[in-house]
Design a protein around this motif. Sequence first.
Motif, PDB file in Angstrom:
ATOM      1  N   ILE A  66       0.831  -1.191  -0.071  1.00 58.32           N
ATOM      2  CA  ILE A  66       0.179  -0.174  -0.058  1.00 58.32           C
ATOM      3  C   ILE A  66       0.762   1.046   0.218  1.00 58.32           C
ATOM      4  CG2 ILE A  66      -1.696   1.211   1.210  1.00 58.32           C
ATOM      5  CD1 ILE A  66      -2.780  -1.451   0.409  1.00 58.32           C
ATOM      6  N   LEU A  67       0.695   2.246  -0.864  1.00 57.34           N
ATOM      7  CA  LEU A  67       1.509   3.243  -0.904  1.00 57.34           C
ATOM      8  C   LEU A  67       0.644   4.621  -0.173  1.00 57.34           C
ATOM      9  CD1 LEU A  67       2.615   3.026  -4.925  1.00 57.34           C
ATOM     10  CD2 LEU A  67       3.843   2.532  -2.989  1.00 57.34           C
ATOM     11  N   THR A  68      -0.447   4.907  -0.459  1.00 63.02           N
ATOM     12  CA  THR A  68      -1.208   5.749   0.061  1.00 63.02           C
ATOM     13  C   THR A  68      -2.879   5.330   0.087  1.00 63.02           C
ATOM     14  OG1 THR A  68      -1.923   7.063  -1.918  1.00 63.02           O
ATOM     15  CG2 THR A  68       0.056   7.477  -0.945  1.00 63.02           C
ATOM     16  N   GLY A  69      -3.433   6.116   1.231  1.00 61.46           N
ATOM     17  CA  GLY A  69      -4.837   5.919   1.125  1.00 61.46           C
ATOM     18  C   GLY A  69      -5.463   4.764   1.812  1.00 61.46           C
ATOM     19  N   PRO A  70      -6.837   4.722   1.863  1.00 64.61           N
ATOM     20  CA  PRO A  70      -7.765   5.415   1.250  1.00 64.61           C
ATOM     21  C   PRO A  70      -7.712   6.903   1.710  1.00 64.61           C
ATOM     22  CG  PRO A  70      -8.872   3.443   1.959  1.00 64.61           C
ATOM     23  CD  PRO A  70      -7.254   3.611   2.534  1.00 64.61           C
ATOM     24  N   THR A  71      -7.651   7.665   0.671  1.00 58.20           N
ATOM     25  CA  THR A  71      -7.855   9.537   0.841  1.00 58.20           C
ATOM     26  C   THR A  71      -8.819  10.041  -0.116  1.00 58.20           C
ATOM     27  OG1 THR A  71      -5.442   9.071   1.238  1.00 58.20           O
ATOM     28  CG2 THR A  71      -6.317  11.317   0.760  1.00 58.20           C
ATOM     29  N   ASP A  72      -9.717  10.850   0.565  1.00 59.15           N
ATOM     30  CA  ASP A  72     -10.457  11.845   0.060  1.00 59.15           C
ATOM     31  C   ASP A  72     -10.058  12.669  -0.956  1.00 59.15           C
ATOM     32  OD1 ASP A  72     -12.675  10.010   0.629  1.00 59.15           O
ATOM     33  OD2 ASP A  72     -13.361  11.704   2.205  1.00 59.15           O
ATOM     34  N   ARG A  73     -10.144  12.939  -2.251  1.00 62.18           N
ATOM     35  CA  ARG A  73      -9.356  13.939  -3.181  1.00 62.18           C
ATOM     36  C   ARG A  73     -10.258  14.922  -3.528  1.00 62.18           C
ATOM     37  NH1 ARG A  73      -4.198  12.360  -2.480  1.00 62.18           N
ATOM     38  NH2 ARG A  73      -4.024   9.979  -3.001  1.00 62.18           N
ATOM     39  N   PRO A  74      -9.730  16.224  -3.696  1.00 60.15           N
ATOM     40  CA  PRO A  74     -10.336  17.269  -4.222  1.00 60.15           C
ATOM     41  C   PRO A  74     -11.429  17.014  -5.392  1.00 60.15           C
ATOM     42  CG  PRO A  74      -8.258  17.884  -4.011  1.00 60.15           C
ATOM     43  CD  PRO A  74      -8.448  16.225  -3.571  1.00 60.15           C
ATOM     44  N   TRP A  75     -10.817  16.370  -6.227  1.00 59.83           N
ATOM     45  CA  TRP A  75     -11.630  15.814  -7.757  1.00 59.83           C
ATOM     46  C   TRP A  75     -12.533  14.912  -7.460  1.00 59.83           C
ATOM     47  CZ3 TRP A  75      -6.388  15.152  -7.008  1.00 59.83           C
ATOM     48  CH2 TRP A  75      -6.190  13.824  -6.796  1.00 59.83           C
ATOM     49  N   ARG A  76     -13.232  14.841  -6.143  1.00 63.13           N
ATOM     50  CA  ARG A  76     -14.675  13.944  -5.745  1.00 63.13           C
ATOM     51  C   ARG A  76     -14.225  12.303  -5.953  1.00 63.13           C
ATOM     52  NH1 ARG A  76     -18.591  15.748  -3.964  1.00 63.13           N
ATOM     53  NH2 ARG A  76     -20.014  14.611  -5.113  1.00 63.13           N
ATOM     54  N   GLN A  77     -12.969  12.078  -5.673  1.00 57.25           N
ATOM     55  CA  GLN A  77     -12.796  10.480  -5.717  1.00 57.25           C
ATOM     56  C   GLN A  77     -12.228  10.269  -4.227  1.00 57.25           C
ATOM     57  OE1 GLN A  77     -10.497   9.647  -9.249  1.00 57.25           O
ATOM     58  NE2 GLN A  77     -12.162   8.823 -10.156  1.00 57.25           N
ATOM     59  N   ARG A  78     -12.334   8.994  -3.682  1.00 59.90           N
ATOM     60  CA  ARG A  78     -11.632   8.426  -2.607  1.00 59.90           C
ATOM     61  C   ARG A  78     -10.531   7.326  -3.523  1.00 59.90           C
ATOM     62  NH1 ARG A  78     -11.618   8.124   2.535  1.00 59.90           N
ATOM     63  NH2 ARG A  78     -11.238   6.196   3.645  1.00 59.90           N
ATOM     64  N   THR A  79      -9.341   7.460  -3.130  1.00 63.68           N
ATOM     65  CA  THR A  79      -8.401   6.768  -3.905  1.00 63.68           C
ATOM     66  C   THR A  79      -7.398   5.876  -2.861  1.00 63.68           C
ATOM     67  OG1 THR A  79      -6.655   8.382  -3.834  1.00 63.68           O
ATOM     68  CG2 THR A  79      -8.167   8.429  -5.738  1.00 63.68           C
ATOM     69  N   LEU A  80      -6.983   4.842  -3.521  1.00 64.57           N
ATOM     70  CA  LEU A  80      -6.164   4.142  -2.805  1.00 64.57           C
ATOM     71  C   LEU A  80      -5.049   3.672  -3.838  1.00 64.57           C
ATOM     72  CD1 LEU A  80      -5.320   1.705  -0.648  1.00 64.57           C
ATOM     73  CD2 LEU A  80      -6.569   0.209  -1.802  1.00 64.57           C
ATOM     74  N   HIS A  81      -3.751   3.835  -3.574  1.00 73.21           N
ATOM     75  CA  HIS A  81      -2.735   3.399  -4.403  1.00 73.21           C
ATOM     76  C   HIS A  81      -1.880   2.276  -3.817  1.00 73.21           C
ATOM     77  CE1 HIS A  81      -3.382   7.615  -5.431  1.00 73.21           C
ATOM     78  NE2 HIS A  81      -3.126   7.157  -6.575  1.00 73.21           N
ATOM     79  N   VAL A  82      -1.505   1.353  -4.714  1.00 73.70           N
ATOM     80  CA  VAL A  82      -0.552   0.151  -4.452  1.00 73.70           C
ATOM     81  C   VAL A  82       0.353   0.059  -5.292  1.00 73.70           C
ATOM     82  CG1 VAL A  82      -2.536  -1.048  -3.250  1.00 73.70           C
ATOM     83  CG2 VAL A  82      -2.013  -1.637  -5.568  1.00 73.70           C
ATOM     84  N   ALA A  83       1.654  -0.800  -5.135  1.00 72.39           N
ATOM     85  CA  ALA A  83       2.661  -0.992  -6.009  1.00 72.39           C
ATOM     86  C   ALA A  83       2.319  -2.327  -6.444  1.00 72.39           C
ATOM     87  CB  ALA A  83       3.977  -0.610  -5.201  1.00 72.39           C
ATOM     88  N   ASP A  84       2.568  -2.520  -8.008  1.00 71.52           N
ATOM     89  CA  ASP A  84       2.847  -3.771  -8.381  1.00 71.52           C
ATOM     90  C   ASP A  84       3.705  -4.585  -8.172  1.00 71.52           C
ATOM     91  OD1 ASP A  84       4.275  -2.955 -10.366  1.00 71.52           O
ATOM     92  OD2 ASP A  84       2.591  -3.717 -12.248  1.00 71.52           O
ATOM     93  N   PRO A  85       4.317  -5.749  -8.637  1.00 70.55           N
ATOM     94  CA  PRO A  85       5.573  -6.403  -8.359  1.00 70.55           C
ATOM     95  C   PRO A  85       6.813  -5.720  -9.071  1.00 70.55           C
ATOM     96  CG  PRO A  85       4.009  -8.097  -8.731  1.00 70.55           C
ATOM     97  CD  PRO A  85       3.198  -6.569  -9.118  1.00 70.55           C
ATOM     98  N   ASP A  86       6.361  -4.763  -9.825  1.00 69.07           N
ATOM     99  CA  ASP A  86       7.745  -4.192 -10.472  1.00 69.07           C
ATOM    100  C   ASP A  86       7.749  -2.476  -9.878  1.00 69.07           C
ATOM    101  OD1 ASP A  86       9.062  -5.553 -12.837  1.00 69.07           O
ATOM    102  OD2 ASP A  86       6.960  -6.022 -12.874  1.00 69.07           O
TER     103      ASP A  86
END
Length: 121
Positions: A91-111
Amino acid sequence: MPRIDYVIWFVQSLERSVAFYRDLIGLDVRLEGDGYVEFTMENTKFALFERAKLPELIGRTGGQAPCGEIAFVVNDVDSEAVRLRAAGADILTGPTDRPWRQRTLHVADPDGNVVEFAQNL
């Protein structure tokens, strides 16, 4: 107006990356062969290509990740976060509410490529 037909990640280990996108993300494999795996998608093609085969394809090696991001729209980012954490995702970030009206989660793939999960608010 042009449209995007497909996105291909160049990956170090095709086997490891297919397992990530198939087993962890939940995509179905549609086509595979000769260092290429394509997943079933409704609106575009998403595929993986073995980085070691790039010289055959384009005459040189490719760049190193992370070079970009792919995003998947989901109904519930928080549920995805729980599921992915339990599965051991990076997990890189999130879940986080963004100003562009999305809730996001960022993960890294194996690369190390960035994979976003976005829930429209």
